[in-house]
Design a protein around this motif. Structure first.
Motif, PDB file in Angstrom:
ATOM      1  N   ALA A  82       0.835  -1.206   0.000  1.00 21.71           N
ATOM      2  CA  ALA A  82       0.000   0.000   0.000  1.00 21.71           C
ATOM      3  C   ALA A  82       0.866   1.251   0.000  1.00 21.71           C
ATOM      4  CB  ALA A  82      -0.920  -0.007   1.220  1.00 21.71           C
ATOM      5  N   MET A  83       1.944   1.240   0.784  1.00 22.10           N
ATOM      6  CA  MET A  83       2.834   2.408   0.815  1.00 22.10           C
ATOM      7  C   MET A  83       3.566   2.566  -0.516  1.00 22.10           C
ATOM      8  SD  MET A  83       4.362   2.384   4.686  1.00 22.10           S
ATOM      9  CE  MET A  83       5.154   3.971   4.565  1.00 22.10           C
ATOM     10  N   ILE A  84       3.998   1.462  -1.098  1.00 25.57           N
ATOM     11  CA  ILE A  84       4.689   1.516  -2.396  1.00 25.57           C
ATOM     12  C   ILE A  84       3.728   2.007  -3.477  1.00 25.57           C
ATOM     13  CG2 ILE A  84       5.769   0.121  -4.190  1.00 25.57           C
ATOM     14  CD1 ILE A  84       6.881  -1.655  -1.893  1.00 25.57           C
ATOM     15  N   GLY A  85       2.499   1.510  -3.449  1.00 26.70           N
ATOM     16  CA  GLY A  85       1.511   1.912  -4.453  1.00 26.70           C
ATOM     17  C   GLY A  85       1.160   3.380  -4.377  1.00 26.70           C
ATOM     18  N   ARG A  86       1.105   3.913  -3.167  1.00 22.64           N
ATOM     19  CA  ARG A  86       0.800   5.342  -3.002  1.00 22.64           C
ATOM     20  C   ARG A  86       2.032   6.218  -3.145  1.00 22.64           C
ATOM     21  NH1 ARG A  86      -2.565   3.743   2.032  1.00 22.64           N
ATOM     22  NH2 ARG A  86      -4.594   3.407   1.116  1.00 22.64           N
ATOM     23  N   ARG A  87       3.217   5.589  -3.192  1.00 22.71           N
ATOM     24  CA  ARG A  87       4.493   6.296  -3.287  1.00 22.71           C
ATOM     25  C   ARG A  87       4.653   7.291  -2.136  1.00 22.71           C
ATOM     26  NH1 ARG A  87       5.397   8.476  -9.085  1.00 22.71           N
ATOM     27  NH2 ARG A  87       7.404   8.911  -8.161  1.00 22.71           N
ATOM     28  N   ARG A  88       4.366   6.799  -0.913  1.00 20.78           N
ATOM     29  CA  ARG A  88       4.491   7.630   0.277  1.00 20.78           C
ATOM     30  C   ARG A  88       5.362   6.931   1.299  1.00 20.78           C
ATOM     31  NH1 ARG A  88      -1.673   9.273   0.729  1.00 20.78           N
ATOM     32  NH2 ARG A  88      -1.643  11.063  -0.657  1.00 20.78           N
TER      33      ARG A  88
END
Length: 101
Positions: free
Chosen positions: A76-82
């Motif tokens: 989820a963090m990788i997908g949101r790039r955050r």
């Protein structure tokens, strides 16, 4: 008459007498909108379990490339790039215990 120093040609100092008007008031720029992290904190909603009006904590990683993408929260963090994720205290504790999938 005012004297000004200019850095020009590979940062060699050149002194020249400059005539004309100088800005006496410093230019300052302010952000007109808060950053997304502040907006996410003001929303008071956990990004994982989506409970509202709870105390929040921010999970932070140093670099996105440190995340391996095995766990669902990492994806989820990788997908949101955050590098940050706003979580309630219960979810944040589960994440650090390795039980948040």
């Amino acid at each position: 008459m005012r004297t000004a120093l200019f850095y020009n040609e590979s940062f060699r100092i050149q002194t020249e007498v400059v005539t004309g008007e100088f800005d006496t008031i410093a230019k300052s720029y302010f952000r007109t909108s808060p950053c997304s992290l502040i907006q996410r904190l003001k929303a008071r909603k956990c990004k994982w379990c989506e409970t509202e009006n709870v105390d929040l904590e921010v999970h932070h990683v140093r670099r996105l490339k440190d995340l391996k993408g095995k766990a669902l929260w990492e994806r989820a963090m990788i997908g949101r790039r955050r590098k940050t994720m706003v979580l309630c205290t219960a979810c944040h504790d589960l994440l650090h215990a390795g039980k948040l999938y």
